[in-house]
Structure formats: C-alpha cells, structure tokens
Design a protein around this motif. Sequence first.
Motif, PDB file in Angstrom:
ATOM      1  N   MET A   1       0.848  -1.176   0.000  1.00 17.94           N
ATOM      2  CA  MET A   1       0.000   0.000   0.000  1.00 17.94           C
ATOM      3  C   MET A   1       0.891   1.237   0.000  1.00 17.94           C
ATOM      4  SD  MET A   1      -2.563   1.122   3.075  1.00 17.94           S
ATOM      5  CE  MET A   1      -2.682  -0.572   3.451  1.00 17.94           C
ATOM      6  N   LYS A   2       0.581   2.157  -0.874  1.00 22.61           N
ATOM      7  CA  LYS A   2       1.386   3.356  -0.999  1.00 22.61           C
ATOM      8  C   LYS A   2       0.810   4.487  -0.158  1.00 22.61           C
ATOM      9  CE  LYS A   2       2.942   2.188  -5.580  1.00 22.61           C
ATOM     10  NZ  LYS A   2       2.903   2.488  -6.989  1.00 22.61           N
ATOM     11  N   THR A   3       1.715   5.209   0.486  1.00 22.42           N
ATOM     12  CA  THR A   3       1.309   6.327   1.326  1.00 22.42           C
ATOM     13  C   THR A   3       0.560   7.382   0.518  1.00 22.42           C
ATOM     14  OG1 THR A   3       3.193   5.935   2.778  1.00 22.42           O
ATOM     15  CG2 THR A   3       2.185   8.096   2.894  1.00 22.42           C
ATOM     16  N   GLU A   4       1.004   7.609  -0.718  1.00 25.21           N
ATOM     17  CA  GLU A   4       0.347   8.621  -1.567  1.00 25.21           C
ATOM     18  C   GLU A   4      -1.118   8.278  -1.804  1.00 25.21           C
ATOM     19  OE1 GLU A   4       2.695   8.570  -5.108  1.00 25.21           O
ATOM     20  OE2 GLU A   4       4.488   9.236  -4.061  1.00 25.21           O
ATOM     21  N   GLU A   5      -1.399   6.994  -2.020  1.00 22.26           N
ATOM     22  CA  GLU A   5      -2.782   6.571  -2.242  1.00 22.26           C
ATOM     23  C   GLU A   5      -3.612   6.762  -0.983  1.00 22.26           C
ATOM     24  OE1 GLU A   5      -1.865   2.646  -3.508  1.00 22.26           O
ATOM     25  OE2 GLU A   5      -1.742   3.221  -5.630  1.00 22.26           O
ATOM     26  N   THR A   6      -3.032   6.441   0.168  1.00 20.22           N
ATOM     27  CA  THR A   6      -3.729   6.628   1.442  1.00 20.22           C
ATOM     28  C   THR A   6      -4.063   8.101   1.641  1.00 20.22           C
ATOM     29  OG1 THR A   6      -2.592   4.739   2.430  1.00 20.22           O
ATOM     30  CG2 THR A   6      -3.570   6.336   3.954  1.00 20.22           C
ATOM     31  N   VAL A   7      -3.093   8.964   1.425  1.00 17.98           N
ATOM     32  CA  VAL A   7      -3.301  10.407   1.586  1.00 17.98           C
ATOM     33  C   VAL A   7      -4.375  10.903   0.619  1.00 17.98           C
ATOM     34  CG1 VAL A   7      -2.211  12.685   1.300  1.00 17.98           C
ATOM     35  CG2 VAL A   7      -1.017  10.876   2.566  1.00 17.98           C
ATOM     36  N   SER A   8      -4.357  10.401  -0.596  1.00 10.62           N
ATOM     37  CA  SER A   8      -5.353  10.806  -1.592  1.00 10.62           C
ATOM     38  C   SER A   8      -6.768  10.427  -1.150  1.00 10.62           C
ATOM     39  CB  SER A   8      -5.026  10.163  -2.941  1.00 10.62           C
ATOM     40  OG  SER A   8      -6.018  10.494  -3.888  1.00 10.62           O
ATOM     41  N   VAL A   9      -6.938   9.208  -0.675  1.00 14.23           N
ATOM     42  CA  VAL A   9      -8.255   8.752  -0.207  1.00 14.23           C
ATOM     43  C   VAL A   9      -8.696   9.585   0.998  1.00 14.23           C
ATOM     44  CG1 VAL A   9      -9.492   6.812   0.872  1.00 14.23           C
ATOM     45  CG2 VAL A   9      -8.012   6.406  -1.109  1.00 14.23           C
ATOM     46  N   LEU A  10      -7.784   9.820   1.923  1.00 14.66           N
ATOM     47  CA  LEU A  10      -8.125  10.614   3.112  1.00 14.66           C
ATOM     48  C   LEU A  10      -8.477  12.054   2.736  1.00 14.66           C
ATOM     49  CD1 LEU A  10      -5.429   9.247   5.591  1.00 14.66           C
ATOM     50  CD2 LEU A  10      -7.892   8.768   5.617  1.00 14.66           C
ATOM     51  N   ASN A  11      -7.766  12.613   1.757  1.00 16.53           N
ATOM     52  CA  ASN A  11      -8.097  13.966   1.305  1.00 16.53           C
ATOM     53  C   ASN A  11      -9.480  14.012   0.651  1.00 16.53           C
ATOM     54  OD1 ASN A  11      -6.260  16.070   2.005  1.00 16.53           O
ATOM     55  ND2 ASN A  11      -4.707  15.114   0.719  1.00 16.53           N
ATOM     56  N   ASP A  12      -9.844  12.961  -0.077  1.00 14.22           N
ATOM     57  CA  ASP A  12     -11.198  12.901  -0.651  1.00 14.22           C
ATOM     58  C   ASP A  12     -12.243  12.940   0.462  1.00 14.22           C
ATOM     59  OD1 ASP A  12     -10.197  12.773  -3.232  1.00 14.22           O
ATOM     60  OD2 ASP A  12     -10.457  10.590  -3.414  1.00 14.22           O
ATOM     61  N   LEU A  13     -11.998  12.180   1.522  1.00 12.27           N
ATOM     62  CA  LEU A  13     -12.933  12.170   2.650  1.00 12.27           C
ATOM     63  C   LEU A  13     -12.936  13.513   3.377  1.00 12.27           C
ATOM     64  CD1 LEU A  13     -12.305   8.580   4.082  1.00 12.27           C
ATOM     65  CD2 LEU A  13     -14.100   9.351   2.498  1.00 12.27           C
ATOM     66  N   LEU A  14     -11.796  14.171   3.422  1.00 16.42           N
ATOM     67  CA  LEU A  14     -11.718  15.504   4.021  1.00 16.42           C
ATOM     68  C   LEU A  14     -12.571  16.496   3.238  1.00 16.42           C
ATOM     69  CD1 LEU A  14     -10.558  17.440   6.132  1.00 16.42           C
ATOM     70  CD2 LEU A  14      -8.497  17.631   4.707  1.00 16.42           C
ATOM     71  N   HIS A  15     -12.524  16.422   1.917  1.00 17.79           N
ATOM     72  CA  HIS A  15     -13.371  17.290   1.078  1.00 17.79           C
ATOM     73  C   HIS A  15     -14.847  17.044   1.397  1.00 17.79           C
ATOM     74  CE1 HIS A  15     -10.183  18.836  -1.440  1.00 17.79           C
ATOM     75  NE2 HIS A  15      -9.820  17.630  -1.817  1.00 17.79           N
ATOM     76  N   ILE A  16     -15.222  15.784   1.491  1.00 14.97           N
ATOM     77  CA  ILE A  16     -16.618  15.428   1.763  1.00 14.97           C
ATOM     78  C   ILE A  16     -17.034  15.930   3.142  1.00 14.97           C
ATOM     79  CG2 ILE A  16     -18.122  13.441   2.257  1.00 14.97           C
ATOM     80  CD1 ILE A  16     -16.512  12.036  -0.061  1.00 14.97           C
ATOM     81  N   THR A  17     -16.151  15.792   4.115  1.00 15.55           N
ATOM     82  CA  THR A  17     -16.452  16.270   5.464  1.00 15.55           C
ATOM     83  C   THR A  17     -16.603  17.791   5.468  1.00 15.55           C
ATOM     84  OG1 THR A  17     -15.294  14.377   6.393  1.00 15.55           O
ATOM     85  CG2 THR A  17     -15.665  16.246   7.870  1.00 15.55           C
ATOM     86  N   ASN A  18     -15.758  18.494   4.730  1.00 17.55           N
ATOM     87  CA  ASN A  18     -15.890  19.951   4.622  1.00 17.55           C
ATOM     88  C   ASN A  18     -17.190  20.335   3.916  1.00 17.55           C
ATOM     89  OD1 ASN A  18     -13.560  20.696   5.999  1.00 17.55           O
ATOM     90  ND2 ASN A  18     -12.290  20.561   4.181  1.00 17.55           N
ATOM     91  N   ASP A  19     -17.580  19.558   2.905  1.00 21.98           N
ATOM     92  CA  ASP A  19     -18.866  19.785   2.237  1.00 21.98           C
ATOM     93  C   ASP A  19     -20.006  19.642   3.243  1.00 21.98           C
ATOM     94  OD1 ASP A  19     -17.739  20.131  -0.295  1.00 21.98           O
ATOM     95  OD2 ASP A  19     -18.008  18.024  -0.857  1.00 21.98           O
ATOM     96  N   ARG A  20     -19.904  18.632   4.062  1.00 18.90           N
ATOM     97  CA  ARG A  20     -20.928  18.355   5.076  1.00 18.90           C
ATOM     98  C   ARG A  20     -21.049  19.532   6.048  1.00 18.90           C
ATOM     99  NH1 ARG A  20     -20.811  14.375   9.833  1.00 18.90           N
ATOM    100  NH2 ARG A  20     -22.909  13.510   9.814  1.00 18.90           N
ATOM    101  N   ILE A  21     -19.920  20.009   6.537  1.00 20.72           N
ATOM    102  CA  ILE A  21     -19.916  21.134   7.485  1.00 20.72           C
ATOM    103  C   ILE A  21     -20.540  22.363   6.826  1.00 20.72           C
ATOM    104  CG2 ILE A  21     -18.438  22.778   8.737  1.00 20.72           C
ATOM    105  CD1 ILE A  21     -16.453  20.363   9.114  1.00 20.72           C
ATOM    106  N   GLU A  22     -20.096  22.689   5.633  1.00 17.41           N
ATOM    107  CA  GLU A  22     -20.606  23.873   4.949  1.00 17.41           C
ATOM    108  C   GLU A  22     -22.103  23.746   4.665  1.00 17.41           C
ATOM    109  OE1 GLU A  22     -19.549  26.430   0.999  1.00 17.41           O
ATOM    110  OE2 GLU A  22     -17.897  25.708   2.243  1.00 17.41           O
ATOM    111  N   GLY A  23     -22.528  22.569   4.273  1.00 16.84           N
ATOM    112  CA  GLY A  23     -23.950  22.342   4.007  1.00 16.84           C
ATOM    113  C   GLY A  23     -24.796  22.524   5.254  1.00 16.84           C
ATOM    114  N   PHE A  24     -24.357  21.955   6.381  1.00 23.92           N
ATOM    115  CA  PHE A  24     -25.118  22.093   7.626  1.00 23.92           C
ATOM    116  C   PHE A  24     -25.159  23.536   8.101  1.00 23.92           C
ATOM    117  CE2 PHE A  24     -23.864  17.502   8.750  1.00 23.92           C
ATOM    118  CZ  PHE A  24     -25.000  17.011   8.160  1.00 23.92           C
TER     119      PHE A  24
END
Length: 153
Positions: A1-24
Amino acid sequence: MKTEETVSVLNDLLHITNDRIEGFEKVEGKIWEMYPDIKNEYDRMISQSKIMKNELINLITEKNGTPEDSTSIAGALHRTWIDIKNSFTVGSLEESTLENVIFGEKAAIEAYQKALESGDLCEKSEKIVSEQLHSLKISYNQFKKIEEYKKKE
C-alpha cells in the motif's frame, strides 16, 4: 500500500467532510424557529463533522501528506443546486432541507464505503474511517426517521 494513495483517499474524505460542514452551516434560521427540535441534531452533526475533519487531517499529516482543507467541486455544485431549488420551493422549506440532508448523508456514506473497500487505507486509517462511517449511518438514520415523522404530520 502506498502512502500517496492513502493520503489521496483521506483527502477525498476531508473534502466530503468539509462539504458536510458547509452544508449544515448553510441551513436557514427560519427552520429553527419553526422546528427547534431539529436544530439540536444539526448542531450535533456540525460538531461531529468538525471532529471527523480533525481526525482526517491528523491521519494525513501522520503520513507526511498535505491536507487539502477545502470543499469539493461536486459539493459546491450541490449546494448551488440546493440554493436554486430552495428559491423555487413551493412546499415546506423544512421538508426540502431534510431531503437535502438525507441525500448528502447518503452520498457521504457511499464515499466512505468506497474508501474502505479501496484497500488504500492503513490499519489505523481504516479503523478511524470505519468509526466515522458508523457515525454517518447513525445520522442518516436519524434524519430519515425525522423526515418520515414530519411527512405523517
């Protein structure tokens, strides 16, 4: 497993979490005047999302990644669509808001499930993302119940 891929997936989830906060945080005050019982749940979800955001940022930085602490393009488009839709809403603004929350929570759940299924998360990240997914499912089910109850009124 590559660290870059892990960071990329986590950043995608971070975007979604920020979307959630802004939406609420965008929900109109008129709804809270009419239905104060729902406001407490929204406030809890905003707080929960901020905790989730911090956990994701910590996981990214532990992997020596750079957190992309912004919203997603898809989330921005969705919020714009909601604004337009709400400006033409003939029925209940509260009903429309509940539908939008349920839609957003369902999309977040799907993204979290995909992240877990990707195989790109380390054990620690997988554990935290799994816990966050569990929280999302609880919120989704609570709002689904509120929506069903309000429709019966």
